[in-house]
Design a protein around this motif. Structure first.
Motif, short mmCIF file in Angstrom:
data_model
loop_
_atom_site.label_atom_id
_atom_site.label_comp_id
_atom_site.label_asym_id
_atom_site.label_seq_id
_atom_site.Cartn_x
_atom_site.Cartn_y
_atom_site.Cartn_z
N LEU B 81 47.48 28.35 37.48
CA LEU B 81 47.83 29.75 37.71
C LEU B 81 46.62 30.68 37.64
N LYS B 85 45.27 32.82 40.69
CA LYS B 85 45.22 34.28 40.62
C LYS B 85 43.87 34.79 41.10
N GLU B 86 42.82 34.06 40.69
CA GLU B 86 41.48 34.46 41.13
C GLU B 86 41.34 34.34 42.65
N LEU B 96 51.58 37.42 45.26
CA LEU B 96 51.58 36.06 44.74
C LEU B 96 52.85 35.88 43.93
N TYR B 98 54.96 33.58 41.54
CA TYR B 98 54.77 32.45 40.63
C TYR B 98 56.12 32.02 40.08
N TYR B 113 53.02 38.89 41.53
CA TYR B 113 51.77 39.65 41.37
C TYR B 113 51.48 40.35 42.69
N LYS B 115 48.88 43.35 44.81
CA LYS B 115 47.60 44.05 44.74
C LYS B 115 47.78 45.55 44.61
#
Lengths: 300, 434
Positions: B81, B85-86, B96, B98, B113, B115
């Motif tokens: 994860l 994420k990076e 994203l 998850y 997630y 931006k």
């Protein structure tokens, strides 16, 4: 003399306040009639009954012998004290509109507007909106609006308020011209100086009552007190019991000014006496001003 | 009569020459159309799909179901994860999703997630999509096939037919509701808009004192009627221009998007040419067109013009009386309220009346003169017995005569009263003056 307007026993009450109390006035044809009175005397109410804006509770108004009715509106021109025009409208359109409301055809209205505008020097303002004009200019437009339909009876309520001396003079001339052309004019004011200059007849109104009515000169002579003004080069020494010295003033030219009231005899007796006493510079009868008559009558 | 015409003519000419009139008249339909089209356009704007990475650790193979979704572009990723994420932060992707190892009965920890700040609509969509997939998974595990379930979901719409004078007509409750509401809103809006113009005009004439000059030439009643009729003419012209422009615009839209394809005559040919996915949309469009065609436009338009015109005259007379009674616009509020309450009530009840257009509330409100212009317009698309329409119209007309007569009395006295705000009692006395 024919009366253009005859007002009989006109009575009007608002709630408990009597604004016109059995008013009787005759307004002669082709004269300037001064309607005088302090503020709140009932002048505007009287005018509004003549212009049929309000109806009296009782009493009648006859115009040229006929009972006043709606058809007479066409004959009356009115310049109210509270001036008002459509601020956003152009001068030319506005005058045309007001003239048409008075019943003029578009063509007649245009001719009259051109004529009056030329006389008062506003013919270059047709395309200006009222709000762009100075107060004096607006007054001229409003004056034209009141005469544009050639009224037989013109009612002017404080016509000179807001005018500068030059425009006042111009307006006075126009009023006199209208009179000489046959217009009957009612002139309401509390400024006595203009009354003396312009009016043939006057009525003095206070608290809804007519206190005085008649020809200006007759009224003035009614109020004469047999008093004379004399200017002498030296002081009077010997008394004369035929008349009373009311006042004695030394003026800036070191002359002696006297007010002399006659008790018996006539003015020639005073003159004879004065000549025998001193050098007589001037001699006049003291005629009461409308101001004085006004104050005196209202106070009584 | 001639003088009323002169006054009306001035009112009309002065007003139509104003810049605000010209701008509103031309822009009105565009603004109106804009307000209608933009939300539709925004909601159908699906060309750019949002790309969302999915990191599925549930072991339930949810991600493979997600990629079949058409609303978003789901992309499967795999890895730790923190590392993902990076990578996500560097990527152009917008979200994203998850999915950790979860308990299907109590699926906690699913995280999205993003931006930027995510809007509610997207959030709800993602929520719904994931939820559906979890439910499908549960069904699958419990042994009930998806096909079986889809057989149970029954899709149906009741077709309603109203029998009017022996003639069967398809009735479309929704289309009726929209037509009724729209015309009610328009009448409400117009009466207020143009009525307020009368009020302002009267106050203006009174406060700049020109009224004293004018009523030495005309009767106060003539001045009042002239003003009301002048503004009415302006309103009608404005309305006609709006109608023309609206028809022109909708005509343009019709031809531009070949709406004819969806009319009942052509729909079969159109369907034959379409891809299966578009058939539903086309049928939907056809339904809308048929519904619009079902509305009795001549009756609607006639009734609209009558209720708008007479309703306006009625309210304008009242507004004129208010304008004459007060000194300035700020004073007018006190008297405006009781006059406008009926109008507001009829507007507030519009929704209730749509739900039951033949209730006694609806019937009464559509007959009482001050509320009838709005309420009757709401009811007309649903069908109104002719006798109710007749009573309503006659009463409205009678009320207009009576109100004008009363208003003229208030107007005549009020127009010359300066300096104080009259009480209701005083106004009552003015009415009683001969």
């Amino acid at each position: 003399m024919d009366n253009y307007l005859q007002i009989n026993d006109l009575y009007k009450k608002y709630n408990t306040q009597v604004v016109l109390n059995k008013v009787n006035i005759n307004i002669p044809q082709n004269k300037i009639f001064g309607l005088l009175g302090p503020n709140g005397a009932g002048k505007t109410s009287l005018i509004r009954t003549i212009t049929q804006i309000i109806a009296p509770d009782s009493g009648t108004i006859h115009i040229k012998g006929a009972l006043l009715s709606e058809k007479h509106n066409r004959l009356i021109g009115y310049l109210p004290e509270e001036r008002g025009l459509y601020k956003k409208m152009k001068v030319g359109e506005q005058l045309l509109y007001l003239a048409q409301l008075k019943g003029l055809s578009k063509r007649d209205a245009r001719v009259n507007i051109d004529n009056w505008s030329g006389r008062l020097g506003i013919d270059t303002w047709y395309e200006k909106r009222i709000e762009e004009l100075s107060k004096g200019m607006q007054q001229k437009v409003q004056f034209i609006a009141s005469v544009v339909h050639n009224p037989e009876l013109l009612i002017l309520d404080e016509p000179f308020s807001g005018f500068d001396p030059i425009n006042t003079l111009q307006l006075k001339e126009e009023i006199l011209k209208l009179k000489s052309n046959g217009t009957t004019i009612i002139f309401s004011t509390h400024r006595m100086d203009t009354v003396e200059e312009l009016c043939d007849n006057i009525a003095l109104i206070n608290k809804g009552n007519i206190l005085l009515e008649g020809n200006q000169y007759e009224i003035k002579s009614r109020y004469k007190s047999l008093t004379y003004k004399a200017v002498l080069s030296s002081k009077l020494q010997k008394p004369n019991y035929d008349f009373e010295i009311v006042s004695e003033i030394v003026n800036p030219q070191n002359m002696y000014e006297y007010e002399i009231k006659l008790k018996q005899g006539n003015s020639n007796d005073i003159i004879a006496y004065l000549i025998s006493q001193s050098e007589l510079i001037s001699f006049n009868e003291k005629i009461p001003s409308m101001d004085e008559i006004f104050v005196q009558t209202v106070n009584n | 009569m001639n003088k009323i015409l002169l006054i009306a003519q001035r009112e009309f000419l002065v007003r139509i020459r104003k810049k605000s009139f010209i701008i509103m008249t031309i822009l009105g339909p565009f603004l109106f159309g804009f307000a209608m089209i933009v939300p539709v356009w925004m909601s159908t704007k699906g060309s750019e799909k949002t790309t969302i990475q999915v990191l599925d650790k549930s072991g339930l193979d949810i991600s493979n179901k997600l990629i079949q979704n058409t609303e978003f572009d789901f992309v499967i990723t795999d890895g730790d994860l923190l590392y993902i994420k990076e990578v996500f932060a560097q990527s152009p992707n917008e979200g994203l999703l998850y999915i950790p190892k979860i308990d299907l009965d109590n699926p906690d920890g699913i995280t999205y997630y993003s931006k930027s700040n995510i809007d509610i609509e997207t959030q709800q969509k993602i929520n719904r999509i994931v939820k559906t997939e979890l439910q499908n998974k549960k069904l699958e595990l419990s042994g009930i096939g998806k096909e079986f379930l889809e057989n149970i979901w029954t899709k149906m719409n009741i077709q309603t037919i109203s029998i009017d004078a022996g003639e069967e007509q398809k009735s479309f409750a929704e289309a009726n509701a929209i037509a009724g509401l729209t015309s009610a809103v328009l009448i409400y809006f117009f009466i207020f808009l143009y009525g307020t113009l009368v009020l302002r005009g009267v106050i203006d004439e009174k406060s700049n004192r020109i009224v004293e000059v004018i009523i030495t030439s005309v009767r106060p009643f003539q001045l009042m009627m002239g003003k009301i009729l002048g503004i009415a003419t302006m309103a009608l012209i404005q309305f006609l221009i709006w109608m023309t422009l609206t028809f022109a615009i909708s005509g343009f839209i019709n031809s531009r998007f070949q709406m004819n394809r969806f009319s009942s005559d052509n729909i079969d040919q159109t369907l034959a040419k379409l891809k299966p996915g578009d058939i539903n949309n086309a049928l939907e469009m056809n339904k809308t067109l048929v519904a619009i065609e079902s509305i009795n436009f001549p009756l609607m338009l006639t009734a609209f013009l009558f209720y708008f015109f007479i309703g306006y005259l009625l309210y304008a007379a009242l507004f004129a009386a208010i304008g004459a009674a007060v000194d300035g616009e700020s004073d007018s509020q006190q008297f405006m309220l009781p006059v406008t309450i009926p109008l507001i009530i009829s507007f507030v009840f519009a929704q209730t009346i749509i739900n039951d257009p033949d209730s006694s509330l609806a019937i009464w409100l559509s007959i009482i003169p001050l509320t009838s212009p709005v309420t009757m317009m709401v009811r007309i698309p649903f069908g109104v017995p002719w006798w109710q329409l007749l009573i309503s119209m006659s009463l409205l007309f009678a009320a207009f005569i009576v109100c004008t007569w009363i208003s003229a009395k208030i107007y005549r006295v009020g127009i010359l009263m300066y300096g104080k705000k009259p009480s209701y009692y005083e106004i009552w006395k003015w009415i009683k003056y001969s």
